[in-house]
Design a protein around this motif. Sequence first.
Motif, PDB file in Angstrom:
ATOM      1  N   GLY A  40     -19.503  22.927 -15.609  1.00  9.64           N
ATOM      2  CA  GLY A  40     -18.158  22.381 -15.586  1.00  9.64           C
ATOM      3  C   GLY A  40     -17.825  21.645 -16.866  1.00  9.64           C
ATOM      4  N   PHE A  41     -18.788  20.885 -17.387  1.00  8.55           N
ATOM      5  CA  PHE A  41     -18.530  20.140 -18.625  1.00  8.55           C
ATOM      6  C   PHE A  41     -18.469  21.072 -19.838  1.00  8.55           C
ATOM      7  CE2 PHE A  41     -19.722  16.255 -16.282  1.00  8.55           C
ATOM      8  CZ  PHE A  41     -18.719  15.419 -16.734  1.00  8.55           C
ATOM      9  N   VAL A  42     -19.284  22.127 -19.843  1.00  8.34           N
ATOM     10  CA  VAL A  42     -19.195  23.098 -20.935  1.00  8.34           C
ATOM     11  C   VAL A  42     -17.811  23.744 -20.934  1.00  8.34           C
ATOM     12  CG1 VAL A  42     -20.081  25.269 -21.859  1.00  8.34           C
ATOM     13  CG2 VAL A  42     -21.671  23.557 -20.983  1.00  8.34           C
ATOM     14  N   SER A  43     -17.330  24.091 -19.728  1.00  7.87           N
ATOM     15  CA  SER A  43     -15.990  24.669 -19.591  1.00  7.87           C
ATOM     16  C   SER A  43     -14.924  23.674 -20.042  1.00  7.87           C
ATOM     17  CB  SER A  43     -15.745  25.073 -18.132  1.00  7.87           C
ATOM     18  OG  SER A  43     -16.706  26.003 -17.687  1.00  7.87           O
ATOM     19  N   LEU A  44     -15.144  22.400 -19.704  1.00  8.18           N
ATOM     20  CA  LEU A  44     -14.201  21.359 -20.083  1.00  8.18           C
ATOM     21  C   LEU A  44     -14.089  21.238 -21.596  1.00  8.18           C
ATOM     22  CD1 LEU A  44     -12.333  18.972 -19.641  1.00  8.18           C
ATOM     23  CD2 LEU A  44     -14.341  17.542 -19.165  1.00  8.18           C
ATOM     24  N   PHE A  45     -15.223  21.349 -22.292  1.00  8.91           N
ATOM     25  CA  PHE A  45     -15.173  21.278 -23.755  1.00  8.91           C
ATOM     26  C   PHE A  45     -14.377  22.453 -24.323  1.00  8.91           C
ATOM     27  CE2 PHE A  45     -19.022  18.511 -23.327  1.00  8.91           C
ATOM     28  CZ  PHE A  45     -18.467  17.393 -23.919  1.00  8.91           C
ATOM     29  N   GLY A  46     -14.430  23.609 -23.640  1.00  8.24           N
ATOM     30  CA  GLY A  46     -13.599  24.728 -24.060  1.00  8.24           C
ATOM     31  C   GLY A  46     -12.126  24.423 -23.889  1.00  8.24           C
ATOM     32  N   VAL A  47     -11.785  23.789 -22.761  1.00  3.19           N
ATOM     33  CA  VAL A  47     -10.397  23.381 -22.511  1.00  3.19           C
ATOM     34  C   VAL A  47      -9.939  22.392 -23.578  1.00  3.19           C
ATOM     35  CG1 VAL A  47      -8.902  22.104 -20.924  1.00  3.19           C
ATOM     36  CG2 VAL A  47     -10.484  23.815 -20.034  1.00  3.19           C
ATOM     37  N   ILE A  48     -10.803  21.428 -23.901  1.00  5.78           N
ATOM     38  CA  ILE A  48     -10.463  20.438 -24.924  1.00  5.78           C
ATOM     39  C   ILE A  48     -10.255  21.108 -26.283  1.00  5.78           C
ATOM     40  CG2 ILE A  48     -11.325  18.440 -26.207  1.00  5.78           C
ATOM     41  CD1 ILE A  48     -10.371  17.865 -23.339  1.00  5.78           C
ATOM     42  N   ALA A  49     -11.054  22.133 -26.577  1.00  5.12           N
ATOM     43  CA  ALA A  49     -10.879  22.856 -27.840  1.00  5.12           C
ATOM     44  C   ALA A  49      -9.494  23.489 -27.893  1.00  5.12           C
ATOM     45  CB  ALA A  49     -11.955  23.934 -27.989  1.00  5.12           C
ATOM     46  N   GLY A  50      -8.996  23.945 -26.730  1.00  9.07           N
ATOM     47  CA  GLY A  50      -7.640  24.489 -26.682  1.00  9.07           C
ATOM     48  C   GLY A  50      -6.601  23.432 -26.995  1.00  9.07           C
ATOM     49  N   PHE A  51      -6.808  22.221 -26.472  1.00 10.08           N
ATOM     50  CA  PHE A  51      -5.900  21.110 -26.782  1.00 10.08           C
ATOM     51  C   PHE A  51      -5.917  20.792 -28.278  1.00 10.08           C
ATOM     52  CE2 PHE A  51      -6.366  19.621 -22.213  1.00 10.08           C
ATOM     53  CZ  PHE A  51      -5.047  19.883 -21.883  1.00 10.08           C
ATOM     54  N   VAL A  52      -7.120  20.786 -28.865  1.00  8.82           N
ATOM     55  CA  VAL A  52      -7.235  20.492 -30.296  1.00  8.82           C
ATOM     56  C   VAL A  52      -6.489  21.545 -31.108  1.00  8.82           C
ATOM     57  CG1 VAL A  52      -8.847  20.332 -32.237  1.00  8.82           C
ATOM     58  CG2 VAL A  52      -9.429  19.275 -30.041  1.00  8.82           C
ATOM     59  N   PHE A  53      -6.608  22.804 -30.699  1.00  7.36           N
ATOM     60  CA  PHE A  53      -5.912  23.886 -31.401  1.00  7.36           C
ATOM     61  C   PHE A  53      -4.402  23.651 -31.393  1.00  7.36           C
ATOM     62  CE2 PHE A  53      -3.493  27.820 -31.178  1.00  7.36           C
ATOM     63  CZ  PHE A  53      -3.924  28.496 -32.310  1.00  7.36           C
ATOM     64  N   TYR A  54      -3.859  23.365 -30.204  1.00  8.96           N
ATOM     65  CA  TYR A  54      -2.418  23.153 -30.101  1.00  8.96           C
ATOM     66  C   TYR A  54      -1.982  21.886 -30.840  1.00  8.96           C
ATOM     67  CZ  TYR A  54      -1.257  26.919 -26.869  1.00  8.96           C
ATOM     68  OH  TYR A  54      -1.015  28.152 -26.311  1.00  8.96           O
ATOM     69  N   MET A  55      -2.823  20.858 -30.788  1.00 12.57           N
ATOM     70  CA  MET A  55      -2.480  19.618 -31.472  1.00 12.57           C
ATOM     71  C   MET A  55      -2.370  19.848 -32.980  1.00 12.57           C
ATOM     72  SD  MET A  55      -4.677  16.083 -31.875  1.00 12.57           S
ATOM     73  CE  MET A  55      -5.896  16.920 -32.893  1.00 12.57           C
ATOM     74  N   LEU A  56      -3.363  20.531 -33.544  1.00 17.15           N
ATOM     75  CA  LEU A  56      -3.341  20.779 -34.982  1.00 17.15           C
ATOM     76  C   LEU A  56      -2.217  21.734 -35.357  1.00 17.15           C
ATOM     77  CD1 LEU A  56      -7.171  21.105 -35.726  1.00 17.15           C
ATOM     78  CD2 LEU A  56      -5.671  19.150 -36.131  1.00 17.15           C
ATOM     79  N   ALA A  57      -1.962  22.731 -34.497  1.00 16.30           N
ATOM     80  CA  ALA A  57      -0.874  23.671 -34.767  1.00 16.30           C
ATOM     81  C   ALA A  57       0.470  22.947 -34.796  1.00 16.30           C
ATOM     82  CB  ALA A  57      -0.860  24.780 -33.720  1.00 16.30           C
ATOM     83  N   ALA A  58       0.658  22.059 -33.828  1.00 16.70           N
ATOM     84  CA  ALA A  58       1.916  21.306 -33.775  1.00 16.70           C
ATOM     85  C   ALA A  58       2.028  20.362 -34.968  1.00 16.70           C
ATOM     86  CB  ALA A  58       1.989  20.513 -32.469  1.00 16.70           C
TER      87      ALA A  58
END
Length: 212
Positions: A40-58
């Motif tokens: 679950g935590f490994v999956s969560l880090f993947g989700v967080i990576a998605g947030f980082v992607f969108y944050m930097l893109a924005a």
Amino acid sequence: MVSLSNIAAFALVALTMVLTPGPNMIYLISRSITQGRLAGFVSLFGVIAGFVFYMLAAALGVTALLFAIPLAYEAIKWAGAGYLLYLAWNAVRPGARSVLEPRTDLAVDPPGRLFAMGFLTNLLNPKIAMLYLSLLPQFIDPARGDVLMQSVLLGTTQIIVSFAVNAAIVLAAGSVALWFAHRPRWAQAQRWIMAAVLTALALSLGLDRRQA
């Protein structure tokens, strides 16, 4: 820098967003129950990576460019809506089980796949991009300094809030599943409620029209 009041206000927006049932929550609960908290935590880090992607893109203006191109926006929007409908169907299809019902028939995914699926689940949710594009700029004050740094600071606030809430979900998934296991009618109702929420999100996304 961003004022404390703006940080607090944006943190509240982030909290509201992460507490709303959606693909990220469903995926994390499912994986935590079927493969354990570590997965679950490994999956969560993947989700967080998605947030980082969108944050930097924005922050860098890439998201604004994406939404300026109609075909690119439409492709992402419909991919996201289709993914939500797929999750809704899987919740209520014949023989389907609640995401809160422990299963032993699922393949054990390696860490790399868990991370990638968490990242993809978040990436296919255009609402996250829209959040950063439409809401985040409202909390930025050019008079207070570097706009890029303000964007990153606000984005980091959202990521911290999301990580804290989702980490609690991963840790509590097993206990919640046990509660539902002793209450089958509640588990069935949960499946239909989840499907209804996902369908509503898909319709909202599909019918979304940007202001000209």
